[in-house]
Write a protein that holds these residues in place. Structure first.
Motif, PDB file in Angstrom:
ATOM      1  N   SER A   1       1.510   0.844   3.595  1.00  0.00           N
ATOM      2  CA  SER A   1       1.248   1.164   5.066  1.00  0.00           C
ATOM      3  C   SER A   1       0.352   0.620   5.327  1.00  0.00           C
ATOM      4  O   SER A   1      -0.635   0.364   4.808  1.00  0.00           O
ATOM      5  CB  SER A   1       0.974   3.137   5.202  1.00  0.00           C
ATOM      6  N   ALA A   2       0.334  -0.176   6.691  1.00  0.00           N
ATOM      7  CA  ALA A   2      -0.734  -0.962   7.730  1.00  0.00           C
ATOM      8  C   ALA A   2      -0.612  -0.322   9.319  1.00  0.00           C
ATOM      9  O   ALA A   2       0.443  -0.138   9.710  1.00  0.00           O
ATOM     10  CB  ALA A   2      -0.309  -2.548   7.231  1.00  0.00           C
ATOM     11  N   GLU A   3      -1.593  -0.483  10.004  1.00  0.00           N
ATOM     12  CA  GLU A   3      -1.628  -0.029  11.233  1.00  0.00           C
ATOM     13  C   GLU A   3      -2.637  -1.324  11.294  1.00  0.00           C
ATOM     14  O   GLU A   3      -3.057  -1.554  10.636  1.00  0.00           O
ATOM     15  CB  GLU A   3      -2.075   1.448  11.057  1.00  0.00           C
ATOM     16  N   ARG A   4      -1.776  -1.261  12.807  1.00  0.00           N
ATOM     17  CA  ARG A   4      -3.261  -2.178  13.757  1.00  0.00           C
ATOM     18  C   ARG A   4      -3.844  -1.607  14.843  1.00  0.00           C
ATOM     19  O   ARG A   4      -3.173  -1.766  16.401  1.00  0.00           O
ATOM     20  CB  ARG A   4      -2.494  -3.174  13.794  1.00  0.00           C
TER      21      ARG A   4
ATOM     22  N   ILE B   1      -2.802   1.658   0.307  1.00  0.00           N
ATOM     23  CA  ILE B   1      -1.837   2.081  -0.680  1.00  0.00           C
ATOM     24  C   ILE B   1      -1.803   3.247  -1.525  1.00  0.00           C
ATOM     25  O   ILE B   1      -2.725   3.478  -2.100  1.00  0.00           O
ATOM     26  CB  ILE B   1      -2.252   0.674  -2.216  1.00  0.00           C
ATOM     27  N   GLN B   2      -0.969   3.699  -1.885  1.00  0.00           N
ATOM     28  CA  GLN B   2      -1.111   5.556  -1.950  1.00  0.00           C
ATOM     29  C   GLN B   2       0.488   5.787  -2.088  1.00  0.00           C
ATOM     30  O   GLN B   2       1.459   6.249  -2.098  1.00  0.00           O
ATOM     31  CB  GLN B   2      -1.064   6.027  -0.930  1.00  0.00           C
ATOM     32  N   PRO B   3       0.845   5.689  -3.757  1.00  0.00           N
ATOM     33  CA  PRO B   3      -0.360   5.570  -5.321  1.00  0.00           C
ATOM     34  C   PRO B   3      -0.035   4.117  -5.602  1.00  0.00           C
ATOM     35  O   PRO B   3       0.596   4.205  -5.356  1.00  0.00           O
ATOM     36  CB  PRO B   3       0.407   6.898  -5.971  1.00  0.00           C
ATOM     37  N   ALA B   4      -1.353   3.804  -5.148  1.00  0.00           N
ATOM     38  CA  ALA B   4      -1.505   2.575  -6.436  1.00  0.00           C
ATOM     39  C   ALA B   4      -0.764   2.566  -7.816  1.00  0.00           C
ATOM     40  O   ALA B   4      -0.672   3.614  -8.575  1.00  0.00           O
ATOM     41  CB  ALA B   4      -2.960   1.854  -6.815  1.00  0.00           C
ATOM     42  N   LYS B   5       0.310   1.425  -8.008  1.00  0.00           N
ATOM     43  CA  LYS B   5       0.414   1.305  -9.323  1.00  0.00           C
ATOM     44  C   LYS B   5      -0.211   0.090 -10.256  1.00  0.00           C
ATOM     45  O   LYS B   5      -0.437  -0.697  -9.736  1.00  0.00           O
ATOM     46  CB  LYS B   5       1.850   0.448  -8.984  1.00  0.00           C
ATOM     47  N   LEU B   6       0.049  -0.263 -11.463  1.00  0.00           N
ATOM     48  CA  LEU B   6      -0.929  -0.970 -11.850  1.00  0.00           C
ATOM     49  C   LEU B   6      -0.615  -2.574 -11.460  1.00  0.00           C
ATOM     50  O   LEU B   6      -1.198  -3.587 -11.697  1.00  0.00           O
ATOM     51  CB  LEU B   6      -0.261  -1.826 -13.771  1.00  0.00           C
TER      52      LEU B   6
END
Lengths: 113, 108
Positions: free
Chosen positions: A66-69, A79-84
């Motif tokens: 997700s991103a916001e400005r 990043i949630q949840p992160a992957k390899l």
């Protein structure tokens, strides 16, 4: 003129954890970009903002990214949840308008274990 | 959806002129062509941008034929410090697509 600032520069996390990156673009630049660059590959555009509106997020994995400005200035990518496979350099860039010269920050190098 | 194709790598020697070509068969009418340079552990840096014919600045020239389906970045008299990855970027409105990049190695 100050350049694009990013933090942190490096981050190591374990898979399934969450992480956030911050970007402060060049003052007055309306367009902000987040890229993912995997080692040995070209940058891949994740999301493009025009002021505080999203104009392209077609390649953003929305189930985890997700991103916001806020207020059309700073931006945060999460990043949630992160992957390899999220291990990469995350680059932020800004430009006065779309299709103008992009100015890149130093990037955040993420390692997911 | 424009897609770019570049050579994966190139070698040259100091003092030589280097030309790197990028193919972009589906370029749109309003798209510009931009080249960036990237050193290890740094973000890409703008080199040159053009729309058609020829553009020249203090570091490079960009040649674009009339059909605009390709472009050639020309670096005059390269030095060891020009060793880097060079990216061709074709701007589709709201969809910016980067090529895979050309790794240029300059030898003494």
């Amino acid at each position: 003129e100050a350049g694009v600032a990013q933090s942190p520069r490096y981050k190591i996390i374990e898979k399934r954890q969450s992480v956030a990156f911050w970007c402060n673009p060049i003052s007055g630049h309306a367009t902000l970009y987040w890229y993912q660059q995997i080692l040995g590959q070209g940058p891949k555009l994740l999301i493009q903002f025009q002021n505080n509106g999203v104009v392209d997020d077609s390649q953003l994995p929305k189930d985890r990214f997700s991103a916001e400005r806020l207020k059309g200035v700073d931006s945060t990518l999460k990043i949630q949840p992160a992957k390899l496979e999220d291990s990469a350099v995350y680059l932020c860039a800004s430009s006065q308008w779309s299709q103008e010269t992009q100015y890149f920050g130093p990037g955040t190098r993420l390692l997911v274990l | 959806l424009a897609k770019t194709t570049q050579p994966i790598s190139m070698d040259s020697y100091e003092g030589q002129e280097v030309n790197i070509t990028c193919s972009h068969n589906n370029i749109a009418t309003n798209d510009y062509i931009t080249w960036y340079q990237q050193f290890p552990s740094q973000g890409p840096r703008f080199i040159i941008q053009g729309y058609k014919t020829k553009v020249t600045n203090e570091v490079a020239s960009l040649f674009i034929p009339a059909d605009r389906k390709s472009s050639t970045l020309s670096l005059p008299r390269v030095s060891l410090s020009d060793t880097a990855v060079y990216y061709c970027l074709v701007g589709v409105i709201y969809q910016l697509i980067w090529g895979a990049g050309t790794k240029l190695i300059i030898k003494p």
